[in-house]
Design an enzyme around this catalytic site. Structure first.
Site, PDB file in Angstrom:
ATOM      1  N   CYS A 214      12.561   7.873  35.759  1.00 41.42           N
ATOM      2  CA  CYS A 214      13.990   7.949  36.079  1.00 41.42           C
ATOM      3  C   CYS A 214      14.744   8.324  34.812  1.00 41.42           C
ATOM      4  O   CYS A 214      14.787   7.537  33.858  1.00 41.42           O
ATOM      5  CB  CYS A 214      14.483   6.618  36.639  1.00 41.42           C
ATOM      6  SG  CYS A 214      16.261   6.591  36.992  1.00 41.42           S
TER       7      CYS A 214
ATOM      8  N   CYS B   7      21.221  12.094  38.284  1.00 42.69           N
ATOM      9  CA  CYS B   7      19.766  12.054  38.152  1.00 42.69           C
ATOM     10  C   CYS B   7      19.385  12.882  36.929  1.00 42.69           C
ATOM     11  O   CYS B   7      19.515  14.105  36.935  1.00 42.69           O
ATOM     12  CB  CYS B   7      19.077  12.585  39.402  1.00 42.69           C
ATOM     13  SG  CYS B   7      17.282  12.512  39.270  1.00 42.69           S
TER      14      CYS B   7
END
EC number: 5.1.1.7
Length: 270
Positions: A213, A75
């Site tokens: 993201c 991430c």
């Protein structure tokens, strides 16, 4: 018995995280269930992903859980947030974060500008279906479909260069988790290119549509470079802000903000 867990709430361009130091967690916790409980927006703290970190001699280990309790392999936004948190707590500006065997080199340029070198990406992995299979699926839903391409940046991404409304992005994102296409699911990126910028929306595996993201930004940037749609440096545009992207010696470098929202205590029944 009720126990107390110290937590930090942060976000990167609206992609939000609950972050916990591993030393504050009892070994008796079911971490997958704890992630689901703390991520719940009505009865927990609320987040897109739950992050556990641990300090080692020369690096910090990061473990990522999705809101459904499944684990995630990478991430980018959480990495920037963790780097900022470590900087705020220790003053360190050069920070190495390990997620599994992926090494992420972070630099805190200032409190609102964190760089992460995520390394190289791959366009040829066993999990990737043929372009023809993906194209045949995507063209059923897309208007003005330009290209589809799979990218592995430590986690799996499908980049679809096309315009699609948010309600349709949710439908397509969910349908693309079909086992015959992606056995372990995939993060689906909807990318539009204009003036060397990529306007990006991402349906994240295990989380759904999120406001931003980081790994999707890196994958979409790398895909745009490979296809000749953009050049380096470039900008990835999300609803709540931008990421600056560049390529250096085959490595993808992401740069952007991370925001500290709150520090608090979560009370957990065991």
């Amino acid at each position: 018995m009720i126990s107390k867990i110290n937590f930090v709430k942060m976000h990167g361009l609206g992609n939000d995280f609950v972050i916990v130091n591993k030393r504050d967690l009892s070994s008796s916790y079911d971490l997958s269930q704890l992630a689901k409980n703390m991520a719940e927006r009505h009865t927990g703290i609320g987040c897109d992903q739950f992050i556990i970190y641990e300090e080692h001699n020369d690096f910090y280990e990061m473990i990522i859980y999705n809101i459904d309790g499944s684990s995630a392999k990478l991430c980018g936004n959480a990495t920037r947030c963790l780097a900022k948190l470590i900087y705020l707590d220790t003053g360190k500006k050069d920070i190495t974060v390990m997620v599994g065997n992926k090494k992420l080199l972070c630099n805190v340029n200032d409190e609102n500008n964190i760089s992460v070198n995520v390394g190289s990406v791959s366009f040829n992995e066993a999990w990737m279906p043929s372009r023809d299979k993906v194209w045949a699926f995507a063209e059923r839903y897309m208007i003005d479909l330009k290209e589809t391409i799979c990218v592995d940046i430590g986690n799996p991404h499908l980049i679809i260069f096309s315009k699609l409304e948010p309600q349709d992005q949710k439908i397509v994102g969910e349908k693309l988790q079909a086992k015959e296409l992606f056995a372990d699911g995939v993060n689906v990126n909807f990318a539009e290119v204009k003036d060397n910028k990529i306007y990006l929306s991402v349906w994240e595996r295990g989380a759904g549509l999120t406001l931003a993201c980081g790994s999707g930004a890196c994958g979409s940037f790398a895909a745009g470079l490979k296809l000749g749609f953009i050049h380096s440096p470039s900008t990835i545009v999300f609803k709540h802000g931008n990421l600056t992207m560049k390529e250096e010696n085959g490595n993808i470098i992401m740069q952007g903000a991370a925001t500290l929202v709150a520090r608090g205590e979560y009370y957990c029944e065991q």
